[in-house]
Motif scaffolding. Sequence first.
Motif, PDB file in Angstrom:
ATOM      1  N   PHE A 231      70.883  38.497  51.595  1.00  0.00           N
ATOM      2  CA  PHE A 231      69.908  37.581  52.212  1.00  0.00           C
ATOM      3  C   PHE A 231      69.624  36.392  51.325  1.00  0.00           C
ATOM      4  O   PHE A 231      69.632  35.251  51.754  1.00  0.00           O
ATOM      5  CB  PHE A 231      68.570  38.315  52.417  1.00  0.00           C
ATOM      6  CG  PHE A 231      68.438  38.897  53.770  1.00  0.00           C
ATOM      7  CD1 PHE A 231      68.019  38.116  54.827  1.00  0.00           C
ATOM      8  CD2 PHE A 231      68.745  40.220  54.006  1.00  0.00           C
ATOM      9  CE1 PHE A 231      67.905  38.645  56.087  1.00  0.00           C
ATOM     10  CE2 PHE A 231      68.639  40.762  55.265  1.00  0.00           C
ATOM     11  CZ  PHE A 231      68.219  39.980  56.315  1.00  0.00           C
ATOM     12  N   PHE A 232      69.331  36.706  50.062  1.00  0.00           N
ATOM     13  CA  PHE A 232      68.935  35.665  49.124  1.00  0.00           C
ATOM     14  C   PHE A 232      70.041  34.636  48.977  1.00  0.00           C
ATOM     15  O   PHE A 232      69.816  33.435  49.063  1.00  0.00           O
ATOM     16  CB  PHE A 232      68.627  36.321  47.768  1.00  0.00           C
ATOM     17  CG  PHE A 232      68.006  35.404  46.766  1.00  0.00           C
ATOM     18  CD1 PHE A 232      66.638  35.194  46.747  1.00  0.00           C
ATOM     19  CD2 PHE A 232      68.789  34.743  45.829  1.00  0.00           C
ATOM     20  CE1 PHE A 232      66.055  34.348  45.810  1.00  0.00           C
ATOM     21  CE2 PHE A 232      68.216  33.887  44.892  1.00  0.00           C
ATOM     22  CZ  PHE A 232      66.848  33.701  44.890  1.00  0.00           C
ATOM     23  N   THR A 233      71.258  35.124  48.779  1.00  0.00           N
ATOM     24  CA  THR A 233      72.342  34.206  48.447  1.00  0.00           C
ATOM     25  C   THR A 233      72.754  33.337  49.636  1.00  0.00           C
ATOM     26  O   THR A 233      73.200  32.212  49.452  1.00  0.00           O
ATOM     27  CB  THR A 233      73.557  34.968  47.868  1.00  0.00           C
ATOM     28  OG1 THR A 233      74.460  34.022  47.322  1.00  0.00           O
ATOM     29  CG2 THR A 233      74.277  35.794  48.910  1.00  0.00           C
ATOM     30  N   LEU A 234      72.588  33.834  50.864  1.00  0.00           N
ATOM     31  CA  LEU A 234      72.955  32.991  52.014  1.00  0.00           C
ATOM     32  C   LEU A 234      71.767  32.177  52.543  1.00  0.00           C
ATOM     33  O   LEU A 234      71.843  31.570  53.605  1.00  0.00           O
ATOM     34  CB  LEU A 234      73.551  33.851  53.131  1.00  0.00           C
ATOM     35  CG  LEU A 234      74.948  34.430  52.854  1.00  0.00           C
ATOM     36  CD1 LEU A 234      75.420  35.293  54.017  1.00  0.00           C
ATOM     37  CD2 LEU A 234      75.977  33.332  52.596  1.00  0.00           C
ATOM     38  N   SER A 235      70.668  32.172  51.807  1.00  0.00           N
ATOM     39  CA  SER A 235      69.451  31.433  52.204  1.00  0.00           C
ATOM     40  C   SER A 235      68.956  31.853  53.586  1.00  0.00           C
ATOM     41  O   SER A 235      68.518  31.011  54.367  1.00  0.00           O
ATOM     42  CB  SER A 235      69.683  29.922  52.228  1.00  0.00           C
ATOM     43  OG  SER A 235      70.253  29.459  51.045  1.00  0.00           O
ATOM     44  N   LEU A 236      69.025  33.152  53.886  1.00  0.00           N
ATOM     45  CA  LEU A 236      68.606  33.597  55.220  1.00  0.00           C
ATOM     46  C   LEU A 236      67.106  33.896  55.255  1.00  0.00           C
ATOM     47  O   LEU A 236      66.528  34.333  54.267  1.00  0.00           O
ATOM     48  CB  LEU A 236      69.383  34.858  55.613  1.00  0.00           C
ATOM     49  CG  LEU A 236      70.899  34.664  55.733  1.00  0.00           C
ATOM     50  CD1 LEU A 236      71.600  35.994  55.976  1.00  0.00           C
ATOM     51  CD2 LEU A 236      71.219  33.690  56.865  1.00  0.00           C
ATOM     52  N   GLY A 237      66.496  33.619  56.405  1.00  0.00           N
ATOM     53  CA  GLY A 237      65.079  33.939  56.584  1.00  0.00           C
ATOM     54  C   GLY A 237      64.138  33.007  55.842  1.00  0.00           C
ATOM     55  O   GLY A 237      62.985  33.347  55.600  1.00  0.00           O
ATOM     56  N   MET A 238      64.609  31.824  55.448  1.00  0.00           N
ATOM     57  CA  MET A 238      63.753  30.868  54.720  1.00  0.00           C
ATOM     58  C   MET A 238      63.597  29.568  55.497  1.00  0.00           C
ATOM     59  O   MET A 238      63.164  28.562  54.954  1.00  0.00           O
ATOM     60  CB  MET A 238      64.375  30.490  53.369  1.00  0.00           C
ATOM     61  CG  MET A 238      64.879  31.629  52.577  1.00  0.00           C
ATOM     62  SD  MET A 238      65.834  31.068  51.145  1.00  0.00           S
ATOM     63  CE  MET A 238      66.477  32.640  50.605  1.00  0.00           C
ATOM     64  N   THR A 389      58.563  37.564  48.665  1.00  0.00           N
ATOM     65  CA  THR A 389      59.470  36.742  49.473  1.00  0.00           C
ATOM     66  C   THR A 389      60.810  37.430  49.695  1.00  0.00           C
ATOM     67  O   THR A 389      61.220  37.630  50.837  1.00  0.00           O
ATOM     68  CB  THR A 389      59.715  35.381  48.807  1.00  0.00           C
ATOM     69  OG1 THR A 389      60.113  35.594  47.457  1.00  0.00           O
ATOM     70  CG2 THR A 389      58.489  34.505  48.847  1.00  0.00           C
ATOM     71  N   THR A 390      61.471  37.817  48.608  1.00  0.00           N
ATOM     72  CA  THR A 390      62.844  38.300  48.807  1.00  0.00           C
ATOM     73  C   THR A 390      62.893  39.712  49.367  1.00  0.00           C
ATOM     74  O   THR A 390      63.849  40.066  50.032  1.00  0.00           O
ATOM     75  CB  THR A 390      63.685  38.228  47.513  1.00  0.00           C
ATOM     76  OG1 THR A 390      63.084  39.059  46.546  1.00  0.00           O
ATOM     77  CG2 THR A 390      63.780  36.834  46.977  1.00  0.00           C
ATOM     78  N   LYS A 391      61.868  40.513  49.098  1.00  0.00           N
ATOM     79  CA  LYS A 391      61.960  41.889  49.591  1.00  0.00           C
ATOM     80  C   LYS A 391      61.175  42.114  50.873  1.00  0.00           C
ATOM     81  O   LYS A 391      61.420  43.077  51.588  1.00  0.00           O
ATOM     82  CB  LYS A 391      61.501  42.859  48.504  1.00  0.00           C
ATOM     83  CG  LYS A 391      62.401  42.747  47.281  1.00  0.00           C
ATOM     84  CD  LYS A 391      62.376  43.983  46.447  1.00  0.00           C
ATOM     85  CE  LYS A 391      63.398  43.888  45.337  1.00  0.00           C
ATOM     86  NZ  LYS A 391      62.801  44.116  44.030  1.00  0.00           N
ATOM     87  N   ILE A 392      60.206  41.258  51.164  1.00  0.00           N
ATOM     88  CA  ILE A 392      59.413  41.492  52.378  1.00  0.00           C
ATOM     89  C   ILE A 392      59.594  40.369  53.411  1.00  0.00           C
ATOM     90  O   ILE A 392      60.010  40.611  54.537  1.00  0.00           O
ATOM     91  CB  ILE A 392      57.920  41.688  52.023  1.00  0.00           C
ATOM     92  CG1 ILE A 392      57.783  42.927  51.126  1.00  0.00           C
ATOM     93  CG2 ILE A 392      57.075  41.855  53.299  1.00  0.00           C
ATOM     94  CD1 ILE A 392      56.427  43.199  50.590  1.00  0.00           C
ATOM     95  N   MET A 393      59.284  39.131  53.022  1.00  0.00           N
ATOM     96  CA  MET A 393      59.277  38.054  54.025  1.00  0.00           C
ATOM     97  C   MET A 393      60.665  37.739  54.587  1.00  0.00           C
ATOM     98  O   MET A 393      60.840  37.572  55.790  1.00  0.00           O
ATOM     99  CB  MET A 393      58.639  36.786  53.445  1.00  0.00           C
ATOM    100  CG  MET A 393      57.167  37.001  53.126  1.00  0.00           C
ATOM    101  SD  MET A 393      56.417  35.583  52.324  1.00  0.00           S
ATOM    102  CE  MET A 393      56.238  34.464  53.685  1.00  0.00           C
ATOM    103  N   MET A 394      61.670  37.649  53.699  1.00  0.00           N
ATOM    104  CA  MET A 394      63.010  37.297  54.192  1.00  0.00           C
ATOM    105  C   MET A 394      63.617  38.366  55.096  1.00  0.00           C
ATOM    106  O   MET A 394      64.102  38.048  56.176  1.00  0.00           O
ATOM    107  CB  MET A 394      63.939  36.981  53.021  1.00  0.00           C
ATOM    108  CG  MET A 394      63.767  35.564  52.526  1.00  0.00           C
ATOM    109  SD  MET A 394      64.293  35.336  50.828  1.00  0.00           S
ATOM    110  CE  MET A 394      65.743  36.311  50.748  1.00  0.00           C
ATOM    111  N   PRO A 395      63.570  39.648  54.679  1.00  0.00           N
ATOM    112  CA  PRO A 395      64.089  40.659  55.613  1.00  0.00           C
ATOM    113  C   PRO A 395      63.306  40.679  56.926  1.00  0.00           C
ATOM    114  O   PRO A 395      63.899  40.857  57.991  1.00  0.00           O
ATOM    115  CB  PRO A 395      63.906  41.981  54.860  1.00  0.00           C
ATOM    116  CG  PRO A 395      63.823  41.603  53.430  1.00  0.00           C
ATOM    117  CD  PRO A 395      63.221  40.235  53.381  1.00  0.00           C
ATOM    118  N   LEU A 396      61.980  40.449  56.852  1.00  0.00           N
ATOM    119  CA  LEU A 396      61.180  40.450  58.086  1.00  0.00           C
ATOM    120  C   LEU A 396      61.623  39.311  59.004  1.00  0.00           C
ATOM    121  O   LEU A 396      61.843  39.502  60.216  1.00  0.00           O
ATOM    122  CB  LEU A 396      59.691  40.309  57.738  1.00  0.00           C
ATOM    123  CG  LEU A 396      58.735  40.357  58.916  1.00  0.00           C
ATOM    124  CD1 LEU A 396      58.839  41.704  59.636  1.00  0.00           C
ATOM    125  CD2 LEU A 396      57.285  40.150  58.446  1.00  0.00           C
ATOM    126  N   ALA A 397      61.779  38.112  58.430  1.00  0.00           N
ATOM    127  CA  ALA A 397      62.241  36.982  59.241  1.00  0.00           C
ATOM    128  C   ALA A 397      63.633  37.281  59.799  1.00  0.00           C
ATOM    129  O   ALA A 397      63.917  37.017  60.977  1.00  0.00           O
ATOM    130  CB  ALA A 397      62.273  35.702  58.403  1.00  0.00           C
TER     131      ALA A 397
END
Length: 452
Positions: A231-238, A389-397
């Motif tokens: 998620f983090f590396t592909l800038s997903l959920g941001m 952000t990286t463990k809660i908000m991004m996966p949620l989005a």
Amino acid sequence: MSEQAQTARAHWSGRWAFFLVTVGSAVGLGNIWKFPYMTGSNGGSAFVLVYLCCILGIGVPLLMAESMLGRRGQGSPVGSMRVLADEAGATRLWQVIGYIGIVGAFLILSFYSVVAGWVLDYTWQAAEGFKALPKEAFAEAFGALLASPGRLIFWHTVFMAMSALVVLGGVTGGIERANKIMMPALFGILVFLVGYGAVAADLPAAWRFLFHFDPSAINRSVLFAAMGHAFFTLSLGMGAIITYGSYLERDVSIPRTGLAIAGADTLVALLAGLAIFSIVFAQGLEPAAGPGLILQTLPLAFSQMPGGHAVGLLFFVLVVFAAWTSAISLLEPGVSLLNERFDMGRKQAVVVLCSGVWLLGIAVALSFNDWSGFTLFGLGLFDFLDTLTTKIMMPLAGLLIALFAGWTMKRAHVFDEIRMGSRVFVLWYNVVRYLSPVAIVIIFLNVVGVIG
Ligand code: ILE
């Protein structure tokens, strides 16, 4: 959205531009700082194998879904979701996807900029040349940087100013132009560094470490670390990919570009891993050194190896470029929202947003020293924001995006936007409907401690 903002919506100059800016967003500290140390700490090849599966199975499908939402919505992440919810006859509560992304990007940038500030400080040191000192001196030097509020805040300020400057230039004149210069340069430097690793360091050892697959080393923690990192590396959920997708012309193929973007991001991570571990192994250093890997071990190596001065400087310039093009993509979603909702001009929106990020970043910088006693849920501010952000908000989005694209949008609209052969479409569609949400829920439950 005002009519003027709508008609004035900018577009990338072509598919190549969209590819470059999105790769610019994806390739960042995540690839060059985080991927190597996570690989080093999670058993090398086992982590790489799971990470590649996650990129292919969750990352690529969601990257396509996010680009699709942006292009069809033609607005900021919030505005796009409103348009799409209306089109699907669904509740406007789906706008929450946009809000999570924008708030997430704001919070991420506040600590991302501080880490980018460390890199700027090291770039400065690399320009002067790292002095040959004993191993411990490099760990101490990193500790001294963290203990200095002045240095941290200074470099964080410089980095925010650099990022603001590019976003002020606008979609094509700023973001696109910066990426067109920095991304090819980044790639060139990286290839050079891998070549250097082959000639002057231990490339075969790095290759074995990354690719000698040993499935028995895969355990649950490797699995979860790899999924979160995808998620983090592909800038997903941001909100970044939705926003960049909203500037995309209709004639560009989302599946093809999406695959190419994820492929390039992965290639950069692997090349960076090869370059870094070649040096680490050649110098007999520890691959599992943790977050300090590139800042504590590499300067030691650069201080001793042939041509280390120039190579060290090139390496840190590469990391600055990577962080810079990513930071821009974290600002643009907020800028587009302020423009859309409050009719703010780009300049005003950039100033408002950057001032907010800058202030929070100062608190992050202080959390390493003067304010280190202040904790939230038992975590210092830096770790708290990273976890939130990286463990809660991004996966949620990500979960909501998969549910919206897979279950709420009309299938015909999705098909119209994705436009790929019907068999491949069915495969992608089912992954977004079933595999991605289930996988994300599993990460999520692990993080909140229900399983794992
Ligand atoms: N994807 C980038 C990276 O890997 C950023 C993540 C945007 C916050 O560093």
